[in-house]
Design a protein around this motif. Structure first.
Motif, PDB file in Angstrom:
ATOM      1  N   HIS A   1     -36.625   1.375 -13.028  1.00  0.00           N
ATOM      2  CA  HIS A   1     -37.937   1.793 -12.503  1.00  0.00           C
ATOM      3  C   HIS A   1     -37.832   3.029 -11.649  1.00  0.00           C
ATOM      4  CE1 HIS A   1     -39.577  -1.853 -14.873  1.00  0.00           C
ATOM      5  NE2 HIS A   1     -39.012  -2.483 -14.158  1.00  0.00           N
ATOM      6  N   SER A   2     -36.873   2.992 -10.736  1.00  0.00           N
ATOM      7  CA  SER A   2     -36.552   3.911  -9.940  1.00  0.00           C
ATOM      8  C   SER A   2     -36.148   5.422 -10.727  1.00  0.00           C
ATOM      9  CB  SER A   2     -35.787   3.736  -8.848  1.00  0.00           C
ATOM     10  OG  SER A   2     -34.263   3.738  -9.403  1.00  0.00           O
ATOM     11  N   GLU A   3     -36.331   6.412 -10.124  1.00  0.00           N
ATOM     12  CA  GLU A   3     -36.025   7.738 -10.601  1.00  0.00           C
ATOM     13  C   GLU A   3     -34.789   8.212 -10.224  1.00  0.00           C
ATOM     14  OE1 GLU A   3     -37.904   9.296 -12.859  1.00  0.00           O
ATOM     15  OE2 GLU A   3     -39.338   7.919 -12.776  1.00  0.00           O
ATOM     16  N   GLU A   4     -34.055   7.404  -9.477  1.00  0.00           N
ATOM     17  CA  GLU A   4     -32.654   7.769  -8.850  1.00  0.00           C
ATOM     18  C   GLU A   4     -31.634   7.454  -9.970  1.00  0.00           C
ATOM     19  OE1 GLU A   4     -29.693   6.631  -5.172  1.00  0.00           O
ATOM     20  OE2 GLU A   4     -31.792   5.658  -5.413  1.00  0.00           O
ATOM     21  N   LYS A   5     -30.799   8.441 -10.225  1.00  0.00           N
ATOM     22  CA  LYS A   5     -29.716   8.352 -11.200  1.00  0.00           C
ATOM     23  C   LYS A   5     -28.515   8.853 -10.543  1.00  0.00           C
ATOM     24  CE  LYS A   5     -32.426   8.036 -15.465  1.00  0.00           C
ATOM     25  NZ  LYS A   5     -32.640   8.628 -16.909  1.00  0.00           N
ATOM     26  N   PRO A   6     -27.867   8.054  -9.739  1.00  0.00           N
ATOM     27  CA  PRO A   6     -26.649   8.864  -8.884  1.00  0.00           C
ATOM     28  C   PRO A   6     -25.606   8.849  -9.735  1.00  0.00           C
ATOM     29  CG  PRO A   6     -27.150   6.602  -8.310  1.00  0.00           C
ATOM     30  CD  PRO A   6     -28.137   6.913  -9.379  1.00  0.00           C
ATOM     31  N   TYR A   7     -25.155   8.217 -10.842  1.00  0.00           N
ATOM     32  CA  TYR A   7     -24.086   8.393 -11.652  1.00  0.00           C
ATOM     33  C   TYR A   7     -23.913   9.145 -12.803  1.00  0.00           C
ATOM     34  CZ  TYR A   7     -23.478   4.256  -8.902  1.00  0.00           C
ATOM     35  OH  TYR A   7     -23.418   3.405  -7.953  1.00  0.00           O
ATOM     36  N   GLN A   8     -23.515  10.542 -12.516  1.00  0.00           N
ATOM     37  CA  GLN A   8     -23.429  11.685 -13.668  1.00  0.00           C
ATOM     38  C   GLN A   8     -22.205  11.805 -13.935  1.00  0.00           C
ATOM     39  OE1 GLN A   8     -23.754  15.909 -12.170  1.00  0.00           O
ATOM     40  NE2 GLN A   8     -25.739  15.866 -13.122  1.00  0.00           N
ATOM     41  N   CYS A   9     -22.415  12.093 -15.490  1.00  0.00           N
ATOM     42  CA  CYS A   9     -21.114  12.256 -16.605  1.00  0.00           C
ATOM     43  C   CYS A   9     -20.824  13.873 -16.325  1.00  0.00           C
ATOM     44  CB  CYS A   9     -21.731  12.110 -17.719  1.00  0.00           C
ATOM     45  SG  CYS A   9     -20.338  12.608 -18.788  1.00  0.00           S
ATOM     46  N   GLU A  10     -19.413  14.108 -15.686  1.00  0.00           N
ATOM     47  CA  GLU A  10     -19.026  15.445 -15.377  1.00  0.00           C
ATOM     48  C   GLU A  10     -18.968  16.319 -16.764  1.00  0.00           C
ATOM     49  OE1 GLU A  10     -15.630  12.677 -15.564  1.00  0.00           O
ATOM     50  OE2 GLU A  10     -17.476  12.599 -14.586  1.00  0.00           O
ATOM     51  N   LEU A  11     -19.004  15.500 -17.931  1.00  0.00           N
ATOM     52  CA  LEU A  11     -18.696  16.439 -19.122  1.00  0.00           C
ATOM     53  C   LEU A  11     -20.178  16.894 -19.636  1.00  0.00           C
ATOM     54  CD1 LEU A  11     -16.052  14.133 -20.895  1.00  0.00           C
ATOM     55  CD2 LEU A  11     -15.777  16.509 -19.804  1.00  0.00           C
ATOM     56  N   CYS A  12     -21.123  16.049 -19.569  1.00  0.00           N
ATOM     57  CA  CYS A  12     -22.154  16.602 -20.207  1.00  0.00           C
ATOM     58  C   CYS A  12     -23.390  16.652 -19.296  1.00  0.00           C
ATOM     59  CB  CYS A  12     -22.773  15.695 -21.712  1.00  0.00           C
ATOM     60  SG  CYS A  12     -23.237  14.035 -20.878  1.00  0.00           S
ATOM     61  N   GLU A  13     -23.265  16.173 -17.994  1.00  0.00           N
ATOM     62  CA  GLU A  13     -24.170  16.247 -16.865  1.00  0.00           C
ATOM     63  C   GLU A  13     -25.559  15.267 -16.992  1.00  0.00           C
ATOM     64  OE1 GLU A  13     -25.489  20.038 -16.071  1.00  0.00           O
ATOM     65  OE2 GLU A  13     -23.528  20.834 -15.429  1.00  0.00           O
ATOM     66  N   LYS A  14     -25.300  14.210 -18.121  1.00  0.00           N
ATOM     67  CA  LYS A  14     -26.307  13.030 -18.219  1.00  0.00           C
ATOM     68  C   LYS A  14     -26.039  12.146 -17.010  1.00  0.00           C
ATOM     69  CE  LYS A  14     -28.413  10.438 -21.578  1.00  0.00           C
ATOM     70  NZ  LYS A  14     -28.234   9.626 -22.980  1.00  0.00           N
ATOM     71  N   SER A  15     -27.171  11.762 -16.494  1.00  0.00           N
ATOM     72  CA  SER A  15     -27.224  10.756 -15.374  1.00  0.00           C
ATOM     73  C   SER A  15     -27.625   9.248 -15.926  1.00  0.00           C
ATOM     74  CB  SER A  15     -27.967  11.336 -14.403  1.00  0.00           C
ATOM     75  OG  SER A  15     -27.652  12.785 -13.609  1.00  0.00           O
ATOM     76  N   PHE A  16     -27.165   8.583 -15.033  1.00  0.00           N
ATOM     77  CA  PHE A  16     -27.350   7.033 -15.198  1.00  0.00           C
ATOM     78  C   PHE A  16     -27.704   6.295 -13.886  1.00  0.00           C
ATOM     79  CE2 PHE A  16     -24.642   8.546 -18.350  1.00  0.00           C
ATOM     80  CZ  PHE A  16     -25.181   8.335 -19.529  1.00  0.00           C
ATOM     81  N   VAL A  17     -28.384   5.154 -13.895  1.00  0.00           N
ATOM     82  CA  VAL A  17     -28.618   4.265 -12.803  1.00  0.00           C
ATOM     83  C   VAL A  17     -27.581   3.487 -12.410  1.00  0.00           C
ATOM     84  CG1 VAL A  17     -31.293   4.504 -13.325  1.00  0.00           C
ATOM     85  CG2 VAL A  17     -29.831   2.532 -14.242  1.00  0.00           C
ATOM     86  N   CYS A  18     -26.811   3.106 -13.174  1.00  0.00           N
ATOM     87  CA  CYS A  18     -25.569   2.249 -12.804  1.00  0.00           C
ATOM     88  C   CYS A  18     -24.285   3.036 -13.232  1.00  0.00           C
ATOM     89  CB  CYS A  18     -25.658   0.797 -13.595  1.00  0.00           C
ATOM     90  SG  CYS A  18     -27.311  -0.058 -13.080  1.00  0.00           S
ATOM     91  N   LYS A  19     -23.530   2.376 -12.606  1.00  0.00           N
ATOM     92  CA  LYS A  19     -21.925   3.082 -12.727  1.00  0.00           C
ATOM     93  C   LYS A  19     -21.454   2.494 -14.037  1.00  0.00           C
ATOM     94  CE  LYS A  19     -17.482   3.758 -10.769  1.00  0.00           C
ATOM     95  NZ  LYS A  19     -16.330   3.338  -9.439  1.00  0.00           N
ATOM     96  N   SER A  20     -21.816   1.247 -14.424  1.00  0.00           N
ATOM     97  CA  SER A  20     -21.450   0.388 -15.826  1.00  0.00           C
ATOM     98  C   SER A  20     -21.852   1.357 -16.666  1.00  0.00           C
ATOM     99  CB  SER A  20     -21.686  -0.636 -15.778  1.00  0.00           C
ATOM    100  OG  SER A  20     -23.119  -1.085 -15.784  1.00  0.00           O
ATOM    101  N   TYR A  21     -23.173   1.854 -16.865  1.00  0.00           N
ATOM    102  CA  TYR A  21     -23.770   2.700 -17.734  1.00  0.00           C
ATOM    103  C   TYR A  21     -23.082   4.074 -18.140  1.00  0.00           C
ATOM    104  CZ  TYR A  21     -27.853  -0.617 -17.520  1.00  0.00           C
ATOM    105  OH  TYR A  21     -28.595  -1.710 -17.515  1.00  0.00           O
ATOM    106  N   LEU A  22     -22.640   4.462 -16.959  1.00  0.00           N
ATOM    107  CA  LEU A  22     -21.903   5.643 -17.033  1.00  0.00           C
ATOM    108  C   LEU A  22     -20.558   5.303 -17.690  1.00  0.00           C
ATOM    109  CD1 LEU A  22     -21.241   8.852 -16.523  1.00  0.00           C
ATOM    110  CD2 LEU A  22     -20.674   7.839 -14.209  1.00  0.00           C
ATOM    111  N   THR A  23     -19.844   4.562 -17.375  1.00  0.00           N
ATOM    112  CA  THR A  23     -18.583   4.168 -18.127  1.00  0.00           C
ATOM    113  C   THR A  23     -18.551   4.044 -19.354  1.00  0.00           C
ATOM    114  OG1 THR A  23     -17.894   3.024 -15.848  1.00  0.00           O
ATOM    115  CG2 THR A  23     -16.522   2.595 -17.907  1.00  0.00           C
ATOM    116  N   LYS A  24     -19.619   3.344 -19.773  1.00  0.00           N
ATOM    117  CA  LYS A  24     -19.934   2.964 -21.277  1.00  0.00           C
ATOM    118  C   LYS A  24     -20.066   4.407 -22.063  1.00  0.00           C
ATOM    119  CE  LYS A  24     -22.147  -0.001 -24.551  1.00  0.00           C
ATOM    120  NZ  LYS A  24     -23.220  -1.059 -24.761  1.00  0.00           N
ATOM    121  N   HIS A  25     -20.920   5.283 -21.447  1.00  0.00           N
ATOM    122  CA  HIS A  25     -21.427   6.553 -21.834  1.00  0.00           C
ATOM    123  C   HIS A  25     -20.118   7.382 -22.221  1.00  0.00           C
ATOM    124  CE1 HIS A  25     -23.159  10.683 -22.239  1.00  0.00           C
ATOM    125  NE2 HIS A  25     -22.457  10.827 -21.291  1.00  0.00           N
TER     126      HIS A  25
END
Length: 385
Positions: free
Chosen positions: A100-124
């Motif tokens: 629900h928050s706008e904060e997405k601190p975990y960013q993919c360094e390859l495509c710059e897409k951001s995520f709210v959780c580190k686990s979502y970034l890992t899966k991405h």
């Protein structure tokens, strides 16, 4: 058994007994605890893993499994104040609140897409780096995660374990059942800050907001046309390929959209639920009824910005606009000819396939196009007035 003793467990023992419950541990040389028909569909890995025997999802430690299994409990004591979704543990509620928050601190360094959780970034990240190891033997579709394959297999097996207690309808995934329940409750927890419109699921809100922002992130690599929703791009591509994957089992007619197939199947069932209150004519779909009403009202809400001509249907306007743009998105792979509308393209393909479906009842001569049959029949009517 203490959690620190886990690393000293005898790996030859496939079952780990704890003070609370039993957790299944599987290895690459063992068969997962899943029925034989599904077992063949899962690739094997060379690392030990802990598996939830309820949903088949796997984890790297026993503690992760025990924490995960809380989601299967019926009693859920932790509620999100924003959307009123319930959770079995405070940990899952905390993680959910980040959506629900706008904060997405975990960013993919390859495509710059951001995520709210580190686990979502890992899966991405697996999209960029990993291969899809898990293949469905029925349709050849591949997946990054074994769990995603297990869920997918239910499409083929027809397994639907999640049942709505109000109407009895069943679903293959719990995530599909949750928004379905909102149909009964009338709940629409996702609100547009710009116009106030509410939605049952968050993805619908996300797509709606693009109407206000004008964002169209999905672009066709063949013609450059952009879309607000990925599914619209997927449907659009079929214009170029001529693909019609949705086939009627009764008459064999194929469609590019599943919704068109559903409407078509109602014709076989004789189902016409939508009634025009002016002339009492019935229609297979609400869309057909809406378009029909314009016959009575004379309404032509779709106007060409170039020449001012108006149309009753948006599809007619889209086809008309190609006169001005010169766009011809329908390509015949056999002879290379291009067409501005799908109907002309479909008729043209019959020339190559020698599909002559319109037959004269008088002399038996057949034609690819119905209009050619109509012209031909005048020969007989002139001879026999």
């Amino acid at each position: 058994m203490k959690m620190q003793d886990i690393n000293r467990l005898n790996t030859s023992n496939p079952t780990v007994q704890t003070d609370t419950e039993t957790v299944t541990r599987t290895f690459s040389d063992e068969k997962p605890l899943i029925n034989e028909s599904k077992e063949r569909l899962l690739d094997k890995r060379n690392i030990p893993e802990y598996r939830c025997e309820i949903c088949r999802k796997t984890f790297s430690s026993e503690q992760e499994v025990l924490t995960h299994k809380e989601i299967h409990k019926t009693e859920k004591l932790y509620r999100c104040e924003t959307c009123e979704k319930d959770f079995a543990t405070n940990r899952y509620l905390t993680k959910h609140k980040k959506l629900h928050s706008e904060e997405k601190p975990y960013q993919c360094e390859l495509c710059e897409k951001s995520f709210v959780c580190k686990s979502y970034l890992t899966k991405h990240k697996r999209i960029h780096t990993a291969e899809k190891k898990y293949r469905c033997e029925t349709c050849e579709k591949t997946f990054f995660e074994e769990y995603d394959l297990v869920v997918h297999v239910r499409i083929h097996t027809g397994e639907k374990n999640y049942r709505c207690e109000m109407c009895g309808k069943s679903f293959s995934q719990r995530s599909t059942l949750i928004p379905h329940r909102r149909i009964h409750s009338g709940e629409r927890p996702f609100h547009c800050d710009i116009c106030g419109k509410s939605f049952v699921i968050k993805s619908d809100l996300k797509n709606h907001v693009r109407v206000h922002t004008g964002e169209k992130p999905y672009t066709c690599d063949l013609c450059g046309k952009s879309f607000t929703v990925s599914s619209h791009l997927k449907s659009h591509r079929r214009i170029h390929t001529g693909e019609r994957p949705f086939r009627c089992k009764i008459c064999g007619k194929s469609f590019s959209e599943n919704s068109s197939l559903v409407d078509h199947q109602r014709k076989h069932a004789g189902e016409k639920r939508h009634r025009c209150e002016i002339c009492d004519k019935y229609f297979h779909s609400n869309g057909k009824l809406t378009a029909h009403r314009r016959v009575h009202t004379g309404e032509r809400p779709y106007r060409c910005e170039t020449c001012g001509q108006s149309f009753k249907n948006n599809s007619h306007l889209k086809t008309h606009k190609r006169i001005h743009s010169g766009e011809k998105p329908f390509h015949c792979e056999t002879c290379g000819k291009w067409f501005s509308d799908s109907s002309g393209f479909i008729v043209h393909k019959r020339i190559h396939t020698r599909d002559k479906r319109f037959m004269c009842k008088t002399c038996g001569k057949s034609f690819c196009v119905k209009s050619n049959l109509v012209v031909h029949q005048r020969i007989h009517s002139a001879i026999n007035p």
